[in-house]
Design an enzyme around this catalytic site. Structure first.
Site, PDB file in Angstrom:
ATOM      1  N   SER A   9      30.724  42.865  38.002  1.00 16.88           N
ATOM      2  CA  SER A   9      31.908  42.056  38.296  1.00 16.88           C
ATOM      3  C   SER A   9      33.103  42.963  38.527  1.00 16.88           C
ATOM      4  O   SER A   9      33.573  43.632  37.595  1.00 16.88           O
ATOM      5  CB  SER A   9      32.212  41.118  37.131  1.00 16.88           C
ATOM      6  OG  SER A   9      33.531  40.621  37.286  1.00 16.88           O
ATOM      7  N   HIS A  34      29.627  41.073  42.245  1.00 23.44           N
ATOM      8  CA  HIS A  34      30.172  39.794  41.782  1.00 23.44           C
ATOM      9  C   HIS A  34      31.694  39.817  41.942  1.00 23.44           C
ATOM     10  O   HIS A  34      32.372  40.696  41.419  1.00 23.44           O
ATOM     11  CB  HIS A  34      29.791  39.605  40.318  1.00 23.44           C
ATOM     12  CG  HIS A  34      30.128  38.271  39.753  1.00 23.44           C
ATOM     13  ND1 HIS A  34      29.343  37.157  39.943  1.00 23.44           N
ATOM     14  CD2 HIS A  34      31.169  37.862  38.976  1.00 23.44           C
ATOM     15  CE1 HIS A  34      29.872  36.118  39.297  1.00 23.44           C
ATOM     16  NE2 HIS A  34      30.987  36.514  38.710  1.00 23.44           N
ATOM     17  N   ASP A  36      35.055  37.702  41.384  1.00 24.53           N
ATOM     18  CA  ASP A  36      35.617  36.568  40.646  1.00 24.53           C
ATOM     19  C   ASP A  36      36.922  36.117  41.291  1.00 24.53           C
ATOM     20  O   ASP A  36      37.901  36.871  41.332  1.00 24.53           O
ATOM     21  CB  ASP A  36      35.894  36.978  39.197  1.00 24.53           C
ATOM     22  CG  ASP A  36      34.611  37.054  38.379  1.00 24.53           C
ATOM     23  OD1 ASP A  36      33.844  36.077  38.407  1.00 24.53           O
ATOM     24  OD2 ASP A  36      34.391  38.087  37.723  1.00 24.53           O
ATOM     25  N   MET A  38      39.946  33.486  41.052  1.00 22.08           N
ATOM     26  CA  MET A  38      40.612  32.562  40.116  1.00 22.08           C
ATOM     27  C   MET A  38      41.943  32.126  40.715  1.00 22.08           C
ATOM     28  O   MET A  38      42.660  32.933  41.311  1.00 22.08           O
ATOM     29  CB  MET A  38      40.858  33.255  38.784  1.00 22.08           C
ATOM     30  CG  MET A  38      39.605  33.880  38.172  1.00 22.08           C
ATOM     31  SD  MET A  38      39.945  34.494  36.522  1.00 22.08           S
ATOM     32  CE  MET A  38      38.394  35.346  36.167  1.00 22.08           C
ATOM     33  N   HIS A  67      32.165  34.205  43.074  1.00 17.75           N
ATOM     34  CA  HIS A  67      32.234  33.190  42.010  1.00 17.75           C
ATOM     35  C   HIS A  67      33.611  32.526  42.073  1.00 17.75           C
ATOM     36  O   HIS A  67      34.615  33.108  41.667  1.00 17.75           O
ATOM     37  CB  HIS A  67      32.021  33.892  40.653  1.00 17.75           C
ATOM     38  CG  HIS A  67      32.134  33.003  39.471  1.00 17.75           C
ATOM     39  ND1 HIS A  67      32.238  33.485  38.174  1.00 17.75           N
ATOM     40  CD2 HIS A  67      32.148  31.644  39.350  1.00 17.75           C
ATOM     41  CE1 HIS A  67      32.312  32.480  37.327  1.00 17.75           C
ATOM     42  NE2 HIS A  67      32.277  31.351  38.008  1.00 17.75           N
ATOM     43  N   MET A  69      36.314  30.266  40.867  1.00 17.03           N
ATOM     44  CA  MET A  69      36.853  29.501  39.730  1.00 17.03           C
ATOM     45  C   MET A  69      38.151  28.882  40.220  1.00 17.03           C
ATOM     46  O   MET A  69      39.248  29.266  39.811  1.00 17.03           O
ATOM     47  CB  MET A  69      37.059  30.432  38.529  1.00 17.03           C
ATOM     48  CG  MET A  69      35.736  30.835  37.871  1.00 17.03           C
ATOM     49  SD  MET A  69      35.896  32.270  36.801  1.00 17.03           S
ATOM     50  CE  MET A  69      35.693  33.565  38.026  1.00 17.03           C
ATOM     51  N   MET A 138      27.453  29.899  32.568  1.00 18.93           N
ATOM     52  CA  MET A 138      28.514  30.737  32.001  1.00 18.93           C
ATOM     53  C   MET A 138      28.224  30.987  30.522  1.00 18.93           C
ATOM     54  O   MET A 138      27.942  30.049  29.770  1.00 18.93           O
ATOM     55  CB  MET A 138      29.877  30.049  32.133  1.00 18.93           C
ATOM     56  CG  MET A 138      30.417  29.946  33.554  1.00 18.93           C
ATOM     57  SD  MET A 138      30.642  31.528  34.399  1.00 18.93           S
ATOM     58  CE  MET A 138      31.836  32.360  33.342  1.00 18.93           C
ATOM     59  N   ASP A 176      26.812  35.000  33.131  1.00 17.98           N
ATOM     60  CA  ASP A 176      28.078  35.680  33.396  1.00 17.98           C
ATOM     61  C   ASP A 176      28.953  35.580  32.153  1.00 17.98           C
ATOM     62  O   ASP A 176      29.313  34.484  31.727  1.00 17.98           O
ATOM     63  CB  ASP A 176      28.758  34.992  34.597  1.00 17.98           C
ATOM     64  CG  ASP A 176      30.066  35.639  35.009  1.00 17.98           C
ATOM     65  OD1 ASP A 176      30.415  36.701  34.468  1.00 17.98           O
ATOM     66  OD2 ASP A 176      30.733  35.061  35.903  1.00 17.98           O
TER      67      ASP A 176
HETATM   68  C1  DX5 Z   1      34.830  35.405  33.676  1.00 16.89           C
HETATM   69  C2  DX5 Z   1      34.203  35.994  34.912  1.00 16.89           C
HETATM   70  C3  DX5 Z   1      33.235  37.072  34.644  1.00 16.89           C
HETATM   71  C4  DX5 Z   1      33.786  38.290  33.960  1.00 16.89           C
HETATM   72  C5  DX5 Z   1      32.685  38.957  33.199  1.00 16.89           C
HETATM   73  O1  DX5 Z   1      35.524  34.262  34.011  1.00 16.89           O
HETATM   74  O2  DX5 Z   1      33.514  34.981  35.631  1.00 16.89           O
HETATM   75  O3  DX5 Z   1      32.560  37.445  35.837  1.00 16.89           O
HETATM   76  O4  DX5 Z   1      34.364  39.195  34.840  1.00 16.89           O
HETATM   77  O5  DX5 Z   1      33.236  40.025  32.523  1.00 16.89           O
HETATM   78  P1  DX5 Z   1      32.566  40.672  31.250  1.00 16.89           P
HETATM   79  O6  DX5 Z   1      31.275  41.285  31.670  1.00 16.89           O
HETATM   80  O7  DX5 Z   1      33.599  41.656  30.825  1.00 16.89           O
HETATM   81  O8  DX5 Z   1      32.362  39.570  30.237  1.00 16.89           O
HETATM   82 ZN    ZN Z   2      32.203  35.561  37.286  1.00 15.06          ZN
END
Ligand code: DX5
Ligand code: ZN
Length: 219
Positions: A9, A34, A36, A38, A67, A69, A138, A176
């Site tokens: 990620s 990956h 993320d 947001m 991903h 969010m 998750m 994740d």
């Molecule tokens: C959280 C993200 C994850 C996050 C995982 O909302 O979707 O992808 O980056 O990070 P670690 O591996 O640090 O838990």
């Molecule tokens: Zn993620």
């Protein structure tokens, strides 16, 4: 399914040199990247959007595992697909019509994934399995990296795997949040096969070794 695929990620990487971080992951043997996304609405944090993905795209051959969010994800599917996403995963809690969002992703030629927050049961994914390539369970509350793996998600991983095996044994089950060499084996045994790891991979001095350790190939 015995495979272990690693999707680092980039949330945990240095955003001032994302291109180099992506190249590093590819050289270290990652299977996908990956990303993320947001929006400060579905989750409190804000990260990045299509222009960043577009500029990252030519830097690596790794498939982009995006991903989302974000609230009402169908609005943005086209922009993320055009920017270079290979797989687009959205949250079932973020839309009142997951089926339409999956169709929009497939129409753009991407693979579709459906993500479940910790409080959302496995059943939420079942009506859509025939169109999905991946279910994301998750293992932390979405929004931030660096949280602890929630072992109480293991029964949900098992339930999703059972349901997927009946429809498409090749379906990816991604986990994740809080994935390390210590937490991965239980999730793998429960049926997960795609492992997102942010903090663990990017805090490591030796990225290749971190990925090998996640695969159980290095002590
Ligand atoms: C959280 C993200 C994850 C996050 C995982 O909302 O979707 O992808 O980056 O990070 P670690 O591996 O640090 O838990
Ligand atoms: Zn993620």
């Amino acid at each position: 399914m015995n495979r272990i695929l690693i999707s680092p990620s980039i949330l945990a990487s240095d955003f001032s040199k994302l291109g180099e971080e992506a190249v590093k992951c590819e050289a270290a043997g990652a299977d996908m990247l990956h990303i993320d996304v947001m929006d400060g609405h579905f989750v409190p944090n804000i990260t990045l959007g299509p222009p960043v993905i577009r500029s990252l795209r030519p830097r690596t051959k790794l498939p982009f595992d995006v991903h989302l969010m974000i609230s009402d994800p169908i609005r943005c599917v086209g922009a993320f697909a055009d920017a270079g996403a290979d797989m687009i995963t959205f949250h079932t809690e973020a839309t009142n019509d997951p089926g339409a969002c999956i169709d929009a992703i497939l129409q753009k030629g991407c693979k579709a994934g459906l993500a479940l927050k910790p409080a959302t049961p496995a059943e939420a994914a079942l009506p859509y399995l025939d169109k999905l390539s991946m279910v994301l369970v998750m293992t932390v509350e979405p929004g931030f990296g660096g949280q602890r793996f929630m072992a109480d998600m293991l029964p949900k991983i098992r339930a999703v795997r059972r349901a997927c095996d009946a429809v498409d044994p090749d379906m990816y089950i991604q986990v994740d949040g809080g994935i390390t060499p210590e937490t991965l084996p239980a999730a793998h045994t429960a049926g997960a096969d795609v492992f997102v790891a942010g903090s663990y991979v990017f805090r490591a001095e030796d990225t290749s070794r971190a990925i090998r350790r996640l695969r159980g190939e290095d002590a």
